[in-house]
Design an enzyme around this catalytic site. Structure first.
Site, short mmCIF file in Angstrom:
data_model
loop_
_atom_site.label_atom_id
_atom_site.label_comp_id
_atom_site.label_asym_id
_atom_site.label_seq_id
_atom_site.Cartn_x
_atom_site.Cartn_y
_atom_site.Cartn_z
N GLU A 146 0.85 -1.07 0.15
CA GLU A 146 0.11 -0.07 0.15
C GLU A 146 0.90 1.31 -0.17
OE1 GLU A 146 -2.41 -1.74 3.28
OE2 GLU A 146 -4.13 -0.98 1.84
N GLU B 153 -3.84 -9.80 3.17
CA GLU B 153 -4.80 -9.30 4.43
C GLU B 153 -5.97 -10.56 4.56
OE1 GLU B 153 -3.51 -7.34 2.59
OE2 GLU B 153 -2.81 -5.62 3.38
#
Ligand SMILES: NC(=O)c1ccc[n+]([C@@H]2O[C@H](COP(=O)([O-])OP(=O)(O)OC[C@H]3O[C@@H](n4cnc5c(N)ncnc54)[C@H](O)[C@@H]3O)[C@@H](O)[C@H]2O)c1
Length: 703
Positions: free
Chosen positions: A105, A125
């Site tokens: 990210e 995730e």
């Protein structure tokens, strides 16, 4: 302590370094450091570009998982990433190793990305039951086609640099050091006058066809990721990226992220994350006990298990001496090993030269004296106590002093096996699961006299061969198989009470087990369980219905997949299981003969009976000290028995249901079913009545 984020100036380029060992995971310190540095660099005269890289072997490989429990301290991810993205001069991420989760990210919030050829970008995730929450779901599909973004985030599989470049995630892939290459790239950008290229300002790639893609993926995850919330949330977040402006999409991502963090699914997966680390800590063992060095492993028995164990060792470069009783079985064992490796080669996961290297590490022989230089010998011959004793006596005679003698027995008394040697302290159970080269779990069974450093060595070797080692004490079936016993008993009893095998397995699979237990019996061979029970007949309950369906199949020679029929038929070209009306009728007849009342249990009853019986047995194991921790049982079940990870393992699941609910149900079953099987474990009863949980009990124990 040194600052986690620093910068230096190289001419007109600022070089920002994150240094947060061991894997540069983001925590509050890293976020605060990035905020400070990017604030300072903003508008700094003479700076025309910024390179963001990491010290050590890897780019940011995740976030500090502890922040889930404590909450994210300021500055938050959005603030920091927005600051990076808003830079007035181009920001180039220099990526080596693996950018994972928050790392990817951060890279997405940079304007350009230079990657080392061995680098990978991943969003794992979902394995923690959450979705990328730092803008990943909104930025990724603005750089790579939607399909790639979905695939990356749903599978969690990291994208290698080459593929990342093809997809648009990496701007340049380099062979040498990544920092100088990124610096050179930044200078090129400056020279060409390329300014910042903010990801959030890019259009989503592959909008056309998005609706069909989302619909197909939703249908897919409903099947392959059954009962899970996070994959659905992930698709919703990506859909928001397509349908809404960036900032609105971020809000959707944020809302879903916080919902998921509070949900049982994520709590269960985080529980396992910690539990898998906890297994290595053995209460009562001093932290400074060194493992014995293991340079060569000996294996006795070149069958299903011995061959698989040999592969585990060869896969990590440990040489193996493989002994069998007959040349024929030795040859067959080596041929199977080769065939397994060839399959990996044809799938592309192994290079042909690696196959040869690994085969070369395994030396087959009929000569026991060849085991004299092994540091660890693992016995994997037939499950027969007399035979195992005979072999351990032989090993005692040939093994060098200090060599560890392990047995892969599933059920036998390791104390008895150890007693035939003059070195019981060196004897330990090493219970691998089939196929041993694939299954994650290794049950390490500490017998009465096993020395502490032998346990430490076993944990160490488990790690080396990339398995999860869980320590148990000696009892029939250790942790895993002992808890399977009541679970299977109820499944079989439900069949006698009028549920079909497909209804029983269907209920368990719908709940989340990878495979229903009756289908598992068919796969392993119906004879295996039958014969084990036959050996222990004198110890089993005097109950003609006990495991009777399996016995009936055995008597008919319907041994499961290997005979083409067992609980099911396996006769199509794909050998898919189908209900067998003849078996159903036969078992119904047997139920009638045994006068079994026909309850025709439904899915919920099947699930409760099987799972609560298993959990109750787990509580007994804790009381007896066979399992050290409730969370160890959870690791055994998720790593070795196809128990759904998103339910956290049987003991964690019990806590989520509530021990009182389970206790009450057991008391109800005591009245409505066979009472001798429905005696609540004293620990379960105590915790249930005190309003406590296994987790709380475990925390108190370790205090
Ligand atoms: N198969 C499974 O799913 C599984 C899982 C966990 C543990 N185990 C345990 O692993 C052990 C081995 O099981 P398996 O399925 O690999 O059996 P297997 O029948 O496939 O192989 C046993 C091998 O041992 C060899 N052998 C027999 N006597 C010997 C001797 N005196 N010296 C050297 N070799 C000898 C046989 O020739 C054969 O190759 C058993 O104790 C079993 O309970 C099996």
């Amino acid at each position: 302590m040194s600052e986690p984020v620093t910068f230096s100036i190289a001419g007109d380029v600022a070089v920002v370094m994150i240094d947060s060992p061991p894997v540069n995971a983001v925590n509050q310190g890293v976020r605060a450091g990035l905020k400070q540095v990017f604030t300072e660099l903003r508008g700094k005269p003479g700076i025309k570009a910024i390179v963001l890289g990491c010290a050590g072997k890897t780019f940011v490989a995740g976030a500090d998982i502890k922040e889930f429990d404590t909450g994210i301290a300021a500055p938050g991810y959005h603030e920091v990433l927005r600051l990076i993205e808003d830079s007035l001069v181009p920001v180039v991420a220099a990526v080596q190793g693996t950018a994972l989760g928050a790392g990817t990210e951060i890279a997405l919030a940079c304007h350009y990305r230079v990657a080392h050829e061995a680098a990978r970008f991943g969003l794992p995730e979902l394995s923690l039951g959450i979705i990328p929450g730092a803008g990943g779901t909104q930025r990724l599909p603005r750089l790579v086609p939607l399909e790639v973004a979905l695939d990356m985030a749903l599978t969690g599989k990291p994208l290698p640099a080459g593929k990342a470049a093809e997809a648009g995630l990496a701007d340049r892939v380099v062979g040498g050091e990544v920092m100088p290459a990124a610096l050179a790239y930044a200078r090129e950008l400056v020279a060409s006058g390329a300014g910042p290229r903010r990801t959030r300002e890019q259009p989503v790639k592959g909008k056309e066809g998005a609706a069909e893609l989302f619909a197909a993926q939703r249908a897919q995850v409903a099947k392959t990721m059954r009962n899970r919330q996070s994959p659905i949330a992930l698709i919703t977040a990506l859909q928001a990226a397509v349908e809404q402006p960036f900032d609105e999409g971020l809000k959707v991502e944020g809302r879903l992220s916080s919902q998921l963090e509070q949900a049982t699914e994520s709590k269960a997966l985080r529980h396992l994350f910690y539990a898998e680390r906890e297994v290595r800590k053995i209460p009562g063992l001093a932290a400074n006990i060194a493992p014995r060095p293991i340079a060569r492993v000996g294996i006795v028995g070149a069958g299903t298990m011995g061959g698989g164990i040999a592969m585990c060792c060869a896969n990590v470069g440990i040489p193996v001496t493989l002994v069998d009783a007959t040349q024929q079985n030795l040859d067959r064992g080596m041929a199977t090993i080769r065939k397994n490796y060839e399959r990996s080669v044809s799938r592309g996961s192994l290079k042909p030269e690696q196959l040869e290297e690994r085969i070369k590490l395994i030396s087959p022989t009929l000569d026991y004296s060849a085991l004299a230089n092994a540091d660890l010998i693992i016995e994997a011959v037939f499950e027969n106590l007399a035979l195992k004793k005979e072999i351990f006596a032989k090993l005692d005679a040939v093994a060098k002093p200090g060599a560890i003698l392990g047995t892969n027995t599933s059920t036998l008394d390791i104390d008895e096996i150890a007693a035939v040697t003059r070195r019981a302290k060196d004897v330990i159970g090493l219970h691998f699961f089939s196929p041993a080269n694939v299954m994650q779990l290794l049950e390490i069974v500490q017998a009465g006299k096993t020395a502490p450093d032998v346990v430490v060595t076993a944990l160490d070797i488990a790690k080396r061969i990339k398995k999860t080692g869980v320590v148990a004490k000696v009892c029939y079936g250790f942790i895993g198989n002992r808890m399977m016993d009541p679970y299977g008993r109820e499944a079989e009893r439900c069949v006698l009470e009028g549920a079909t095998p497909a209804q029983v397995d269907g209920a368990l699979e719908q709940w989340g087990m990878a495979m229903g237990i009756l289908a598992v019996y068919d796969m392993a061979g119906v004879d295996v369980g039958y014969l084990t029970r036959a050996e222990r007949k004198h110890l089993l309950p005097d109950d003609p219905t006990f495991y009777r369906p399996t016995a009936v199949l055995y008597e008919h020679g319907w041994l499961g997949q290997k005979s083409g029929r067992g609980y099911y038929r396996y006769d199509g070209a794909d050998r898919k299981r189908t209900e067998d009306p003849e078996v159903i009728a036969l078992l119904q007849e047997e139920a009638k003969r045994l006068d079994v009342p026909q309850r025709k249990p439904g899915a919920q009853e099947i699930q409760e009976r099987c799972l609560y019986a298993m959990i109750n047995e787990g509580a007994l194991l804790l009381e007896e000290g066979v399992a050290l921790r409730a969370s160890d049982i959870d690791v055994v079940y998720t790593a070795g028995y196809g128990f759904p990870r998103y339910r956290g393992g049987p003991m964690f699941y019990a806590d989520t249901v509530g021990l009182k609910v389970i206790y009450d149900k057991i008391m109800e079953f005591q009245k409505t079913l066979d009472p001798r099987y429905w005696q609540p474990a004293p620990l379960l009863k105590k915790l249930a009545l005190a309003g406590s949980s296994f987790a709380q009990w475990q925390a108190e124990q370790s205090r």
